[in-house]
Design a protein around this motif. Structure first.
Motif, PDB file in Angstrom:
ATOM      1  N   ILE A 157     -24.069 -16.916  52.956  1.00 16.60           N
ATOM      2  CA  ILE A 157     -25.439 -16.609  53.378  1.00 16.60           C
ATOM      3  C   ILE A 157     -26.326 -17.844  53.234  1.00 16.60           C
ATOM      4  N   LYS A 158     -26.139 -18.583  52.161  1.00 17.19           N
ATOM      5  CA  LYS A 158     -26.912 -19.806  51.945  1.00 17.19           C
ATOM      6  C   LYS A 158     -26.644 -20.816  53.069  1.00 17.19           C
ATOM      7  N   VAL A 159     -25.394 -20.972  53.465  1.00 20.78           N
ATOM      8  CA  VAL A 159     -25.029 -21.885  54.557  1.00 20.78           C
ATOM      9  C   VAL A 159     -25.644 -21.413  55.870  1.00 20.78           C
ATOM     10  N   TYR A 160     -25.565 -20.119  56.140  1.00 17.02           N
ATOM     11  CA  TYR A 160     -26.113 -19.588  57.395  1.00 17.02           C
ATOM     12  C   TYR A 160     -27.617 -19.818  57.469  1.00 17.02           C
ATOM     13  N   LYS A 161     -28.302 -19.619  56.353  1.00 20.67           N
ATOM     14  CA  LYS A 161     -29.757 -19.850  56.338  1.00 20.67           C
ATOM     15  C   LYS A 161     -30.076 -21.333  56.542  1.00 20.67           C
ATOM     16  N   LYS A 162     -29.302 -22.224  55.933  1.00 23.13           N
ATOM     17  CA  LYS A 162     -29.503 -23.666  56.137  1.00 23.13           C
ATOM     18  C   LYS A 162     -29.329 -24.044  57.602  1.00 23.13           C
ATOM     19  N   ALA A 163     -28.442 -23.346  58.302  1.00 25.46           N
ATOM     20  CA  ALA A 163     -28.179 -23.633  59.717  1.00 25.46           C
ATOM     21  C   ALA A 163     -29.262 -23.067  60.626  1.00 25.46           C
ATOM     22  N   GLY A 164     -30.134 -22.204  60.085  1.00 29.47           N
ATOM     23  CA  GLY A 164     -31.220 -21.647  60.886  1.00 29.47           C
ATOM     24  C   GLY A 164     -31.104 -20.164  61.187  1.00 29.47           C
ATOM     25  N   PHE A 165     -30.119 -19.490  60.618  1.00 29.14           N
ATOM     26  CA  PHE A 165     -30.002 -18.043  60.804  1.00 29.14           C
ATOM     27  C   PHE A 165     -31.068 -17.328  59.992  1.00 29.14           C
ATOM     28  N   GLU A 166     -31.539 -16.214  60.525  1.00 30.00           N
ATOM     29  CA  GLU A 166     -32.498 -15.361  59.830  1.00 30.00           C
ATOM     30  C   GLU A 166     -31.878 -13.991  59.626  1.00 30.00           C
ATOM     31  N   SER A 167     -32.182 -13.382  58.486  1.00 30.20           N
ATOM     32  CA  SER A 167     -31.698 -12.028  58.198  1.00 30.20           C
ATOM     33  C   SER A 167     -32.417 -11.034  59.087  1.00 30.20           C
ATOM     34  N   THR A 168     -31.668 -10.067  59.639  1.00 31.69           N
ATOM     35  CA  THR A 168     -32.307  -9.056  60.488  1.00 31.69           C
ATOM     36  C   THR A 168     -32.187  -7.645  59.929  1.00 31.69           C
ATOM     37  N   LYS A 178     -29.322 -13.583  62.622  1.00 31.32           N
ATOM     38  CA  LYS A 178     -29.540 -14.003  64.003  1.00 31.32           C
ATOM     39  C   LYS A 178     -30.002 -15.453  64.041  1.00 31.32           C
ATOM     40  N   TYR A 179     -29.490 -16.181  65.036  1.00 38.24           N
ATOM     41  CA  TYR A 179     -29.849 -17.578  65.275  1.00 38.24           C
ATOM     42  C   TYR A 179     -30.404 -17.676  66.687  1.00 38.24           C
ATOM     43  N   LYS A 180     -31.637 -18.125  66.813  1.00 41.62           N
ATOM     44  CA  LYS A 180     -32.255 -18.301  68.132  1.00 41.62           C
ATOM     45  C   LYS A 180     -31.851 -19.650  68.702  1.00 41.62           C
ATOM     46  N   CYS A 181     -31.266 -19.639  69.888  1.00 45.67           N
ATOM     47  CA  CYS A 181     -30.821 -20.870  70.533  1.00 45.67           C
ATOM     48  C   CYS A 181     -31.996 -21.537  71.251  1.00 45.67           C
ATOM     49  N   ALA A 182     -32.062 -22.838  71.131  1.00 44.09           N
ATOM     50  CA  ALA A 182     -33.119 -23.599  71.831  1.00 44.09           C
ATOM     51  C   ALA A 182     -32.779 -23.648  73.311  1.00 44.09           C
TER      52      ALA A 182
END
Length: 155
Positions: A121-132, A150-154
């Motif tokens: 979870i820590k890695v996912y948050k560092k990558a820009g994922f948000e908890s939904t 969820k990760y919003k793509c640019a």
């Protein structure tokens, strides 16, 4: 050296399923821990074109599963057990996100992770994922709490 993505072969699927063993609480992620996941992983028809082996040089580093859901891609991933806890998870994840964005051009990328897996979870948050949301799921012979991210793509 760059990471390479190739369709997961039957031989690679069998090797991962029966030889990649995570320790302690992370044994939850061993392929043999869930019969349904194991069946999909080992069956070429169920596995389809959504599973990819990731290599760096001649070494297998991990795998990704990309479930194309239209404008969204749901990913699953596994880093080779001997490589976990060595600080390469974020790099591995980012390579997978880049691959998913170039191959599928999604608006967002989602994943689900067991809530006990604070390291991931820590890695996912560092990558820009948000908890939904949190949800309960039957797996591995019991019911466990998972976190959807969820990760919003640019664009």
């Amino acid at each position: 050296m760059n990471y390479q993505f190739n369709k997961l072969s039957q031989e690679q699927a069998e090797h991962i399923a029966f030889n990649w063993k995570y320790e302690r609480a992370y044994s939850f992620y061993n392929m043999t821990a869930d019969e349904e996941d194991l069946t999909e992983f080992l069956n070429p028809l169920q596995r389809g074109d959504k599973y990819f082996i990731v290599t760096k040089g001649n070494e297998e580093v991990g795998f990704f599963c990309f479930e194309n859901e239209g404008e969204s891609i749901d990913i699953g991933l596994g880093l080779k057990p001997e490589l976990t806890g060595r600080g390469i998870g974020l790099e591995f994840l980012k390579v997978g996100l880049d691959y998913a964005m170039s191959k599928y051009n999604p608006i967002e990328i989602t994943l689900s992770v067991a809530t006990f897996n604070e390291r991931a979870i820590k890695v996912y948050k560092k990558a820009g994922f948000e908890s939904t949301e949190n949800f309960m799921q039957d797996t591995n012979g019991s019911c466990f709490e998972f976190l959807k991210m969820k990760y919003k793509c640019a664009k």
